[in-house]
Design a protein around this motif. Sequence first.
Motif, PDB file in Angstrom:
ATOM      1  N   LEU A 211      53.835 -26.963  -9.878  1.00 27.54           N
ATOM      2  CA  LEU A 211      53.015 -28.118  -9.514  1.00 27.54           C
ATOM      3  C   LEU A 211      53.134 -29.163 -10.613  1.00 27.54           C
ATOM      4  CD1 LEU A 211      50.640 -29.467  -7.870  1.00 27.54           C
ATOM      5  CD2 LEU A 211      49.109 -28.188  -9.392  1.00 27.54           C
ATOM      6  N   GLY A 212      53.510 -30.380 -10.238  1.00 24.32           N
ATOM      7  CA  GLY A 212      53.593 -31.479 -11.203  1.00 24.32           C
ATOM      8  C   GLY A 212      52.510 -32.498 -10.919  1.00 24.32           C
ATOM      9  N   CYS A 213      51.760 -32.856 -11.965  1.00 27.32           N
ATOM     10  CA  CYS A 213      50.780 -33.936 -11.842  1.00 27.32           C
ATOM     11  C   CYS A 213      51.089 -34.944 -12.948  1.00 27.32           C
ATOM     12  CB  CYS A 213      49.356 -33.384 -11.955  1.00 27.32           C
ATOM     13  SG  CYS A 213      49.060 -32.320 -13.365  1.00 27.32           S
ATOM     14  N   ALA A 214      50.407 -36.074 -12.934  1.00 30.88           N
ATOM     15  CA  ALA A 214      50.709 -37.105 -13.940  1.00 30.88           C
ATOM     16  C   ALA A 214      49.451 -37.873 -14.296  1.00 30.88           C
ATOM     17  CB  ALA A 214      51.766 -38.065 -13.415  1.00 30.88           C
ATOM     18  N   ARG A 215      49.347 -38.217 -15.585  1.00 28.01           N
ATOM     19  CA  ARG A 215      48.286 -39.126 -16.019  1.00 28.01           C
ATOM     20  C   ARG A 215      48.905 -40.137 -16.969  1.00 28.01           C
ATOM     21  NH1 ARG A 215      42.386 -37.133 -17.866  1.00 28.01           N
ATOM     22  NH2 ARG A 215      43.443 -36.395 -19.730  1.00 28.01           N
ATOM     23  N   ASP A 216      48.584 -41.413 -16.746  1.00 25.13           N
ATOM     24  CA  ASP A 216      49.185 -42.493 -17.536  1.00 25.13           C
ATOM     25  C   ASP A 216      50.699 -42.338 -17.575  1.00 25.13           C
ATOM     26  OD1 ASP A 216      46.609 -43.387 -17.981  1.00 25.13           O
ATOM     27  OD2 ASP A 216      46.417 -42.278 -19.867  1.00 25.13           O
TER      28      ASP A 216
ATOM     29  N   ILE B  17      43.432 -29.814 -13.137  1.00 31.29           N
ATOM     30  CA  ILE B  17      42.412 -30.296 -12.192  1.00 31.29           C
ATOM     31  C   ILE B  17      41.882 -31.658 -12.661  1.00 31.29           C
ATOM     32  CG2 ILE B  17      40.132 -29.847 -11.176  1.00 31.29           C
ATOM     33  CD1 ILE B  17      42.105 -27.921 -10.049  1.00 31.29           C
ATOM     34  N   ASP B  18      41.644 -31.781 -13.974  1.00 34.49           N
ATOM     35  CA  ASP B  18      41.228 -33.071 -14.537  1.00 34.49           C
ATOM     36  C   ASP B  18      42.214 -34.170 -14.154  1.00 34.49           C
ATOM     37  OD1 ASP B  18      38.927 -32.439 -15.803  1.00 34.49           O
ATOM     38  OD2 ASP B  18      39.758 -32.361 -17.829  1.00 34.49           O
ATOM     39  N   TRP B  19      43.474 -33.878 -14.380  1.00 37.21           N
ATOM     40  CA  TRP B  19      44.514 -34.875 -14.126  1.00 37.21           C
ATOM     41  C   TRP B  19      44.605 -35.213 -12.644  1.00 37.21           C
ATOM     42  CZ3 TRP B  19      49.505 -35.197 -17.485  1.00 37.21           C
ATOM     43  CH2 TRP B  19      49.150 -35.164 -18.842  1.00 37.21           C
ATOM     44  N   MET B  20      44.515 -34.201 -11.787  1.00 36.46           N
ATOM     45  CA  MET B  20      44.673 -34.463 -10.344  1.00 36.46           C
ATOM     46  C   MET B  20      43.448 -35.164  -9.768  1.00 36.46           C
ATOM     47  SD  MET B  20      46.898 -31.189  -8.934  1.00 36.46           S
ATOM     48  CE  MET B  20      45.673 -29.937  -9.329  1.00 36.46           C
TER      49      MET B  20
END
Lengths: 159, 159
Positions: free
Chosen positions: A26-31, A58-61
């Motif tokens: 699972l890839g997520c992204a922030r900034d 979870i924070d990021w998503m």
Amino acid sequence: MRECESARCQIAECRDALRRLALERLGCARDNQPYIVPIYFAYESDRLYGFATFGKKIDWMRSNSRVCVQADEVLSNDNWISIAVLGRYEELSDTPAYASERGKAQSLLKKRSVWWQTGCVASNVRSQSETPSPAFYCVRIEEISGLRASAQGGPVRVR
Amino acid sequence: MRECESARCQIAECRDALRRLALERLGCARDNQPYIVPIYFAYESDRLYGFATFGKKIDWMRSNSRVCVQADEVLSNDNWISIAVLGRYEELSDTPAYASERGKAQSLLKKRSVWWQTGCVASNVRSQSETPSPAFYCVRIEEISGLRASAQGGPVRVR
């Protein structure tokens, strides 16, 4: 008409792989900083169902719902398939509105013998004392693409 | 002092895994949409060296150099390790300034028997007629973290 049949067949191959493969990434992204974790998913129709305890991903998503799920199956160096799913994270919160979807997620994930493990291990190392708060979620699939290498037929893009 | 020794040992475990594992997943992002592809890397010191032909991931990494590389090794359901590297993409262009680094990348990647495959397969499906333009690149490592599950010792965060 053959092109349409061919296109459906190729998408079917992607969907078959998602049904077959449980351990994915699972890839997520922030900034614009991507982050990847291994995760167990259960696939049905246009969604992937997952489980995690609260933490970084979870924070990021929650702050950015755009995600990528990647699954691959390497049978040999020249016989492998890789599927990439682009979609949106949606938390299945413990509220009446999500009761039906949470039930579905739990039911599908229970068929995976170790579906809880990646989420619980991350929680265990965060705190040995706290009871982990489980989060069920789904990824609403917006796009599926795949790449396959085959010794017989050569490489094929599946889209 | 024990804590420092322990921290070094844990980082050493991450580095050992990066040396041992060749097939990894590269995550890049554009407009906060993550995208993951399988890729072969060679690791040395503070960099991961890779090879690709021009396409989506190179386009994306040129516009946003923040990347994540994830590697895992699953020996059994309760014995696995997953390493996540955060870093910056840097293209090793075919210019005198990068001659030395390109040579190093080629030399390290040649030790991997199929290092060229993931890049070439993607190129083949883009065009059967064009000669692929290879891109050597590296990921400058900024942060390494890892998670390990062990039947003997329980889960351990490696950082």
